[in-house]
Design a protein around this motif. Structure first.
Motif, PDB file in Angstrom:
ATOM      1  N   PRO A  93       0.806  -1.233   0.000  1.00 40.46           N
ATOM      2  CA  PRO A  93       0.000   0.000   0.000  1.00 40.46           C
ATOM      3  C   PRO A  93       0.835   1.277   0.000  1.00 40.46           C
ATOM      4  CG  PRO A  93      -0.781  -1.530   1.697  1.00 40.46           C
ATOM      5  CD  PRO A  93       0.504  -2.082   1.161  1.00 40.46           C
ATOM      6  N   ARG A  94       2.113   1.171   0.425  1.00 42.01           N
ATOM      7  CA  ARG A  94       2.956   2.375   0.457  1.00 42.01           C
ATOM      8  C   ARG A  94       3.454   2.770  -0.928  1.00 42.01           C
ATOM      9  NH1 ARG A  94       7.952   4.184   3.402  1.00 42.01           N
ATOM     10  NH2 ARG A  94       7.185   6.216   2.764  1.00 42.01           N
ATOM     11  N   LEU A  95       3.267   1.938  -1.929  1.00 36.85           N
ATOM     12  CA  LEU A  95       3.764   2.266  -3.267  1.00 36.85           C
ATOM     13  C   LEU A  95       3.098   3.526  -3.815  1.00 36.85           C
ATOM     14  CD1 LEU A  95       3.925  -1.192  -5.073  1.00 36.85           C
ATOM     15  CD2 LEU A  95       5.836   0.171  -4.226  1.00 36.85           C
ATOM     16  N   ALA A  96       3.870   4.284  -4.565  1.00 34.82           N
ATOM     17  CA  ALA A  96       3.348   5.488  -5.222  1.00 34.82           C
ATOM     18  C   ALA A  96       2.620   5.057  -6.490  1.00 34.82           C
ATOM     19  CB  ALA A  96       4.492   6.438  -5.555  1.00 34.82           C
ATOM     20  N   LEU A  97       1.637   4.199  -6.280  1.00 36.85           N
ATOM     21  CA  LEU A  97       1.004   3.555  -7.422  1.00 36.85           C
ATOM     22  C   LEU A  97      -0.356   3.030  -6.995  1.00 36.85           C
ATOM     23  CD1 LEU A  97       1.849   2.836 -10.306  1.00 36.85           C
ATOM     24  CD2 LEU A  97       2.729   0.668  -9.444  1.00 36.85           C
TER      25      LEU A  97
END
Ligand SMILES: [Mn+2]
Length: 325
Positions: A93-97
């Motif tokens: 969930p931390r992905l910039a995506l």
């Protein structure tokens, strides 16, 4: 998802065999994220494998113009059939995506100790200074050398995440990797200038305001500085220009933990950066839904800067009264 322990060679082997690659980095990407991505793009280029750095709309990539090939960045989710290489991100969930309904193979390459080991292949080395350093290890496992532009980005990533070779994560291997990159033609003086000596007058004024108003907690073992919207307005600094403040606080003699409370323009209302010389600030951040490293962590809150500062003051006083002194 299956969680397999992977070593460097397993990921290197997967890099050789994969057909199509989407790279991703953590939200609010930093220079380590960009350096690691630039390095991976270069390695996949040498392997002849199509690779794209996929980023959500609106995410700012620092030094994007100089460090990332413009045709290698796309504002889209991974495509079906692409293998996703997640870089420098502690969790999915931390992905910039925004992954949407994308499903596919995930390779997790990171150095955060609280990484959730979310990939089908996992290469997490908490002892590494940076994900950029791990990418250099992958390059050597593949017997490849990054091109000069990628070497500069990787060196910048290592420098950034290691606090220019002074955080405890800086090891002999970090220096050996930096030497390897310097030998590939990185101008280390130019990178230092570009990273640390391009501050605006507003940023220096902003730092002055933060330092002048800092509060001491637990007999000076903790320092808290606060920057409100008024401070940004009075100094003429932009949001991202508070970066040097926590490090400056950390340099004060006898201090174990420092915190910088920054009021944001939009939502969340407040972002907090924490640094320590031993105490586990990632546990503190986790209590507020944040995370990070043992000695460098952060969280967000929708309360006022004053309320967050009050919470921090008592939490830090408790933490430092229980921690061994
Ligand atoms: Mn990192």
């Amino acid at each position: 998802m299956r969680v397999l322990a992977a070593d460097l060679d397993a990921v290197a082997r997967r890099m050789r065999s994969v057909d199509r690659v989407a790279l991703a980095v953590h939200e609010q990407p930093d220079l380590d994220a960009v350096g690691a991505a630039a390095g991976m793009l270069d390695l996949f280029g040498q392997l002849g494998t199509p690779a794209t750095l996929c980023v959500a709309e609106g995410e700012l990539l620092p030094f994007e113009e100089s460090m990332l090939p413009s045709d290698a960045v796309a504002r889209r989710p991974p495509a079906p059939g692409e293998t996703l290489f997640a870089l420098d991100s502690g969790s999915l969930p931390r992905l910039a995506l925004d992954l949407g309904d994308w499903r596919g193979e995930v390779v997790d390459i990171d150095h955060h100790h609280d990484n959730t080991r979310f990939g089908d292949l996992v290469l997490v080395r908490p002892q590494a200074s940076s994900t950029s350093e791990i990418v250099c290890d992958l390059a050597r496992a593949l017997e490849l050398t990054p091109g000069r532009a990628a070497a500069i980005a990787l060196y910048a990533g290592i420098s950034f995440d290691s606090g220019h070779f002074r955080h405890t994560s800086t090891s002999a291997a970090t220096f050996a990797t930096a030497a390897w990159l310097a030998a590939l033609g990185v101008d280390v003086t130019a990178v230092y200038r570009e990273l640390y000596e391009r501050r605006s007058p507003g940023a220096v004024r902003l730092e002055g305001r933060a330092l002048a108003g800092m509060r001491t907690v637990a007999d000076g073992r903790a320092l808290i500085a606060v920057l409100t919207r008024a401070d940004y307005a009075a100094s003429g600094a932009a949001d991202h220009e508070a970066e040097g403040v926590v490090e400056r606080l950390r340099a004060v003699d006898g201090v174990d933990v420092v915190a910088l409370v920054k009021e944001q323009e939009g939502s969340p209302r407040v972002r907090v950066s924490l640094r320590s010389s031993g105490a586990d600030v990632s546990a503190l951040a986790a209590r507020r839904g944040g995370g990070g490293h043992v000695q460098a962590a952060g969280f967000e809150a929708d309360e006022s800067p004053e309320e967050v500062t009050e919470w921090l003051s008592s939490a830090l006083a408790r933490l430092l009264s229980t921690a061994s002194s």
